[in-house]
Design a protein around this motif. Structure first.
Motif, PDB file in Angstrom:
ATOM      1  N   ASN A   1       4.974   2.180 -10.036  1.00  0.00           N
ATOM      2  CA  ASN A   1       5.805   1.104  -9.488  1.00  0.00           C
ATOM      3  C   ASN A   1       5.054  -0.222  -9.608  1.00  0.00           C
ATOM      4  N   PRO A   2       5.626  -1.225 -10.241  1.00  0.00           N
ATOM      5  CA  PRO A   2       4.908  -2.483 -10.491  1.00  0.00           C
ATOM      6  C   PRO A   2       4.575  -3.274  -9.225  1.00  0.00           C
ATOM      7  N   HIS A   3       5.204  -2.919  -8.108  1.00  0.00           N
ATOM      8  CA  HIS A   3       4.968  -3.665  -6.871  1.00  0.00           C
ATOM      9  C   HIS A   3       3.835  -3.067  -6.030  1.00  0.00           C
ATOM     10  N   VAL A   4       3.384  -1.855  -6.364  1.00  0.00           N
ATOM     11  CA  VAL A   4       2.335  -1.195  -5.585  1.00  0.00           C
ATOM     12  C   VAL A   4       0.963  -1.717  -6.013  1.00  0.00           C
ATOM     13  N   HIS A   5       0.219  -2.232  -5.050  1.00  0.00           N
ATOM     14  CA  HIS A   5      -1.120  -2.765  -5.327  1.00  0.00           C
ATOM     15  C   HIS A   5      -2.221  -1.730  -5.089  1.00  0.00           C
ATOM     16  N   ILE A   6      -2.049  -0.919  -4.027  1.00  0.00           N
ATOM     17  CA  ILE A   6      -3.137  -0.055  -3.551  1.00  0.00           C
ATOM     18  C   ILE A   6      -2.605   1.347  -3.267  1.00  0.00           C
ATOM     19  N   LEU A   7      -3.377   2.354  -3.663  1.00  0.00           N
ATOM     20  CA  LEU A   7      -3.105   3.730  -3.247  1.00  0.00           C
ATOM     21  C   LEU A   7      -4.041   4.037  -2.083  1.00  0.00           C
ATOM     22  N   ALA A   8      -3.447   4.254  -0.901  1.00  0.00           N
ATOM     23  CA  ALA A   8      -4.251   4.459   0.314  1.00  0.00           C
ATOM     24  C   ALA A   8      -4.681   5.910   0.451  1.00  0.00           C
ATOM     25  N   HIS A   9      -5.837   6.105   1.094  1.00  0.00           N
ATOM     26  CA  HIS A   9      -6.455   7.430   1.286  1.00  0.00           C
ATOM     27  C   HIS A   9      -5.921   8.410   0.228  1.00  0.00           C
ATOM     28  N   PRO A  10      -6.390   8.246  -1.015  1.00  0.00           N
ATOM     29  CA  PRO A  10      -5.749   8.874  -2.180  1.00  0.00           C
ATOM     30  C   PRO A  10      -5.684  10.400  -2.188  1.00  0.00           C
ATOM     31  N   THR A  11      -6.603  11.087  -1.523  1.00  0.00           N
ATOM     32  CA  THR A  11      -6.580  12.555  -1.597  1.00  0.00           C
ATOM     33  C   THR A  11      -6.025  13.203  -0.341  1.00  0.00           C
TER      34      THR A  11
ATOM     35  N   ILE B   1       0.867  -1.178   0.000  1.00  0.00           N
ATOM     36  CA  ILE B   1       0.000   0.000   0.000  1.00  0.00           C
ATOM     37  C   ILE B   1       0.904   1.229   0.000  1.00  0.00           C
ATOM     38  N   ALA B   2       0.687   2.129  -0.921  1.00  0.00           N
ATOM     39  CA  ALA B   2       1.468   3.367  -0.986  1.00  0.00           C
ATOM     40  C   ALA B   2       0.617   4.527  -0.499  1.00  0.00           C
ATOM     41  N   SER B   3       1.234   5.428   0.281  1.00  0.00           N
ATOM     42  CA  SER B   3       0.468   6.560   0.797  1.00  0.00           C
ATOM     43  C   SER B   3       1.380   7.743   1.083  1.00  0.00           C
ATOM     44  N   VAL B   4       0.775   8.920   1.078  1.00  0.00           N
ATOM     45  CA  VAL B   4       1.466  10.173   1.357  1.00  0.00           C
ATOM     46  C   VAL B   4       1.247  10.540   2.823  1.00  0.00           C
ATOM     47  N   HIS B   5       2.338  10.803   3.529  1.00  0.00           N
ATOM     48  CA  HIS B   5       2.231  11.232   4.925  1.00  0.00           C
ATOM     49  C   HIS B   5       3.024  12.505   5.204  1.00  0.00           C
ATOM     50  N   SER B   6       3.518  13.147   4.154  1.00  0.00           N
ATOM     51  CA  SER B   6       4.315  14.364   4.341  1.00  0.00           C
ATOM     52  C   SER B   6       4.188  15.227   3.094  1.00  0.00           C
ATOM     53  N   GLY B   7       4.622  16.481   3.213  1.00  0.00           N
ATOM     54  CA  GLY B   7       4.594  17.366   2.052  1.00  0.00           C
ATOM     55  C   GLY B   7       3.196  17.633   1.536  1.00  0.00           C
ATOM     56  N   PHE B   8       2.229  17.748   2.476  1.00  0.00           N
ATOM     57  CA  PHE B   8       0.824  17.929   2.074  1.00  0.00           C
ATOM     58  C   PHE B   8       0.621  19.206   1.255  1.00  0.00           C
ATOM     59  N   ASN B   9       1.469  20.195   1.481  1.00  0.00           N
ATOM     60  CA  ASN B   9       1.299  21.482   0.799  1.00  0.00           C
ATOM     61  C   ASN B   9       2.158  21.611  -0.455  1.00  0.00           C
ATOM     62  N   ASN B  10       2.664  20.493  -0.939  1.00  0.00           N
ATOM     63  CA  ASN B  10       3.399  20.515  -2.209  1.00  0.00           C
ATOM     64  C   ASN B  10       2.542  21.115  -3.319  1.00  0.00           C
ATOM     65  N   SER B  11       3.184  21.674  -4.318  1.00  0.00           N
ATOM     66  CA  SER B  11       2.462  22.159  -5.494  1.00  0.00           C
ATOM     67  C   SER B  11       1.777  20.982  -6.181  1.00  0.00           C
ATOM     68  N   ARG B  12       0.796  21.295  -7.013  1.00  0.00           N
ATOM     69  CA  ARG B  12       0.097  20.229  -7.741  1.00  0.00           C
ATOM     70  C   ARG B  12       1.079  19.403  -8.563  1.00  0.00           C
ATOM     71  N   GLU B  13       2.003  20.060  -9.220  1.00  0.00           N
ATOM     72  CA  GLU B  13       2.967  19.345 -10.058  1.00  0.00           C
ATOM     73  C   GLU B  13       3.799  18.371  -9.222  1.00  0.00           C
ATOM     74  N   LYS B  14       4.233  18.817  -8.049  1.00  0.00           N
ATOM     75  CA  LYS B  14       5.092  17.987  -7.217  1.00  0.00           C
ATOM     76  C   LYS B  14       4.331  16.833  -6.580  1.00  0.00           C
ATOM     77  N   ILE B  15       3.159  17.117  -6.020  1.00  0.00           N
ATOM     78  CA  ILE B  15       2.400  16.051  -5.360  1.00  0.00           C
ATOM     79  C   ILE B  15       1.919  15.026  -6.378  1.00  0.00           C
ATOM     80  N   MET B  16       1.522  15.488  -7.556  1.00  0.00           N
ATOM     81  CA  MET B  16       1.104  14.549  -8.611  1.00  0.00           C
ATOM     82  C   MET B  16       2.289  13.723  -9.094  1.00  0.00           C
ATOM     83  N   GLY B  17       3.463  14.344  -9.166  1.00  0.00           N
ATOM     84  CA  GLY B  17       4.656  13.597  -9.573  1.00  0.00           C
ATOM     85  C   GLY B  17       4.963  12.474  -8.601  1.00  0.00           C
TER      86      GLY B  17
END
Length: 558
Positions: free
Chosen positions: A447-457, A423-439
């Protein structure tokens, strides 16, 4: 109900002690006791009767006496004494962004601010920036935070509101004069934010019911609006509206008290007066009412979505997913990171729910605040899981909630490849620019090993807003990379929202409903995640944790 009011008062004592500047040991004691009492599976009143309060680790004689006093009277002397020194409304100021205990004391002692309303007034006048340590920018940030808090005042997230409503329902069912009761309104529709608890009751003695309600320690005031409606205020801030009706009209009242105002108006437009007048006393449930008016049954979760009426007329409603369809929970935490229970205890709780499988997905090494696992600790966890899988009647999958860092995932690919669930998830850099957070998110999805995007927004209900993302682009990438989107069932998150689920479903995404539980009790939040899925028009086959264990493993191996 007793547990809730004890926990609430202990929270207030803890915060008032902070404002007073009491010793940290006493503050921590109340904080721990509040959490323990709130999490108890038994009513604290039963422990009092059995003289077992002090058997709870962390509850000494002093705290036990306070608990007894609260259960008997609705308050305790320690709280009353503190409330004489400092107005309890000061506690609300601690929720303001950038405002801690020292600022609260400064606001109160220097310019008499004692609640959010007076703080807003002083901030608007520029008085805050005249205080030492506060400049115009800080004042503006405080004002913005106060405006948000005031807009959310007397509102609860779905979990808190539903928990209170269910306890009220169980309590009121015990009144001898009450024959039937149902939770309706926004809670039954599974709205994420609740500003009022709505109940329908059948009682043969309305006045006696009101007097019984007045005795509840959670209730601060009860008033009769008219011959059929009771209004009550609670110590949690949220109001309660109780609709009284007779046995013959019970299901009619439930029917009309469930849908939103706009929804009911549209329903009435397609029901002629003759039929509407006959929606009385002959119905055993709502299904019969829908049948009578010529529509298939519309689930409560969709009774604020006007599209459901049009689709009902065309017999084109979804075969909505149900809680009983869920075969496992693939996102929970254990004591290895920041969970409260062992893997075995979480597994036993999942077994009791009848699950075929579960996954432990503890945090990874970068999230030090959550005791994230290094690769060596992760491998040691695998050994424990292997042993448990030999003895328990449930399949425990090896997983990890892997942080999406600035330019990489928190584990290398050789580690990720050995996991059953990533499971991949974001826990930091919440205020990144759209370009950076989307990147960052695109990198994880690719990544071929990631199955799930957790709490996506990343949003928090009645809290933090979502990251600055291009949601449709995210969904398209998830579909392209065969990555599953999580519906996080925690009432604090409910991320994705039902609107996002509906859109992502239309685009072709696949979903999983997980609780992200950090303790056993939170596994029960699955019902709220299922509610989001139902509001988002999902069916059983749209959600992967409705698969049997062998089917799930095959799906994950694609």
């Amino acid at each position: 109900m007793n547990n809730l009011i004890v926990s609430l008062i202990f929270d207030n004592i803890m915060n008032l002690l902070k404002i007073k500047g009491a010793n940290n040991y006493k503050i921590i004691a109340y904080e721990k006791a509040s959490r323990l009492i709130r999490d108890l599976e038994i009513d604290v009143a039963e422990l009092i009767k059995e003289d077992r309060l002090t058997e709870i680790s962390g509850i000494g004689e002093g705290l036990a006496e306070n608990i007894k006093e609260i259960v008997e009277t609705g308050t305790c002397q320690d709280y009353n004494d503190l409330a004489k020194e400092y107005p309890p409304t000061l506690i609300s100021l601690l929720k303001v962004s950038g405002v801690g205990v020292s600022k609260v004391k400064q606001f109160y002692s220097e310019i008499g601010i004692k609640d959010l309303e007076s703080l807003k007034e002083e901030a608007q006048s520029g008085a805050l920036s005249q205080l030492s340590g506060i400049g115009p920018k800080t004042e503006q940030k405080i004002l913005e935070s106060v405006d948000k808090l005031l807009s959310e005042k007397n509102k609860l997230d779905l979990g808190e509101a539903a928990g209170l409503a269910y306890q009220l329902k169980d309590y009121i069912k015990g009144f001898k004069e009450v024959d039937s009761i149902e939770v309706v309104g926004g809670i039954r529709r599974r709205e994420e934010i609740i500003d009022e608890i709505d109940l329908v009751i059948v009682t043969n003695d309305f006045e006696k019911t009101i007097k019984s309600l007045e005795k509840l320690p959670i209730i601060s005031d009860v008033a009769r609006l008219d011959d059929e409606i009771i209004l009550a205020d609670t110590k949690l801030g949220i109001g309660i509206k109780i609709f009284e009706t007779g046995n013959s009209l019970f299901w009619q009242k439930v029917f009309w008290s469930t849908g939103s105002k706009e929804y009911n108006q549209k329903l009435k437009e397609i029901i002629n007066d003759e039929i509407e007048d006959k929606i009385i006393g002959t119905f055993e449930d709502e299904q019969e009412i829908f049948k009578f008016i010529g529509l298939p049954y519309i689930i409560p979760e969709l009774r604020d979505d006007l599209e459901s009426i049009d689709r009902a007329k065309n017999h084109n409603l979804p075969s909505s997913i149900e809680l009983k369809n869920i075969k496992g929970d693939l996102h929970m935490h254990s004591r290895w990171s920041d969970g409260r229970y062992t893997i075995e205890e979480m597994a036993q709780a999942c077994q009791q729910k009848g699950y075929e499988y579960m996954a432990i997905c503890d945090h990874t090494q970068a999230l030090t605040v959550a005791n994230g696992l290094t690769p060596d600790r992760l491998k040691a966890q695998w050994e424990e899981i292997d042993k448990l899988n030999e003895t328990l009647d449930i399949t425990i999958l090896k997983g990890a909630e892997v942080d999406i860092l600035e330019d990489r995932l928190d584990y290398d690919d050789d580690i990720l490849a050995q996991l059953d669930i990533v499971i991949a998830s974001v826990h930091s850099g919440f205020n990144n620019s759209r370009e950076k957070i989307m990147g960052r998110i695109m990198m994880a999805l690719e990544n071929p090993h990631v199955h799930i995007l957790a709490h996506p927004t990343g949003r928090l209900v009645l809290g933090r807003g979502a990251y600055n993302i291009d949601f449709e682009r995210l969904v398209h990438k998830a579909i392209e990379t065969n990555t599953i989107l999580e519906i996080n069932a925690s009432p604090k998150r409910l991320d994705l929202s039902h609107q996002q689920v509906k859109l992502a479903h239309q685009l072709g995404a696949k979903f999983i409903i997980n609780t992200d539980a950090h303790k056993v009790k939170q596994l029960n939040n699955m019902e709220f995640g299922v509610g989001v899925a139902r509001k988002g028009w999902l069916e059983k086959d749209d959600v992967i944790n409705t698969l049997r264990v062998d089917e799930l493993k095959e799906f994950l191996a694609r």
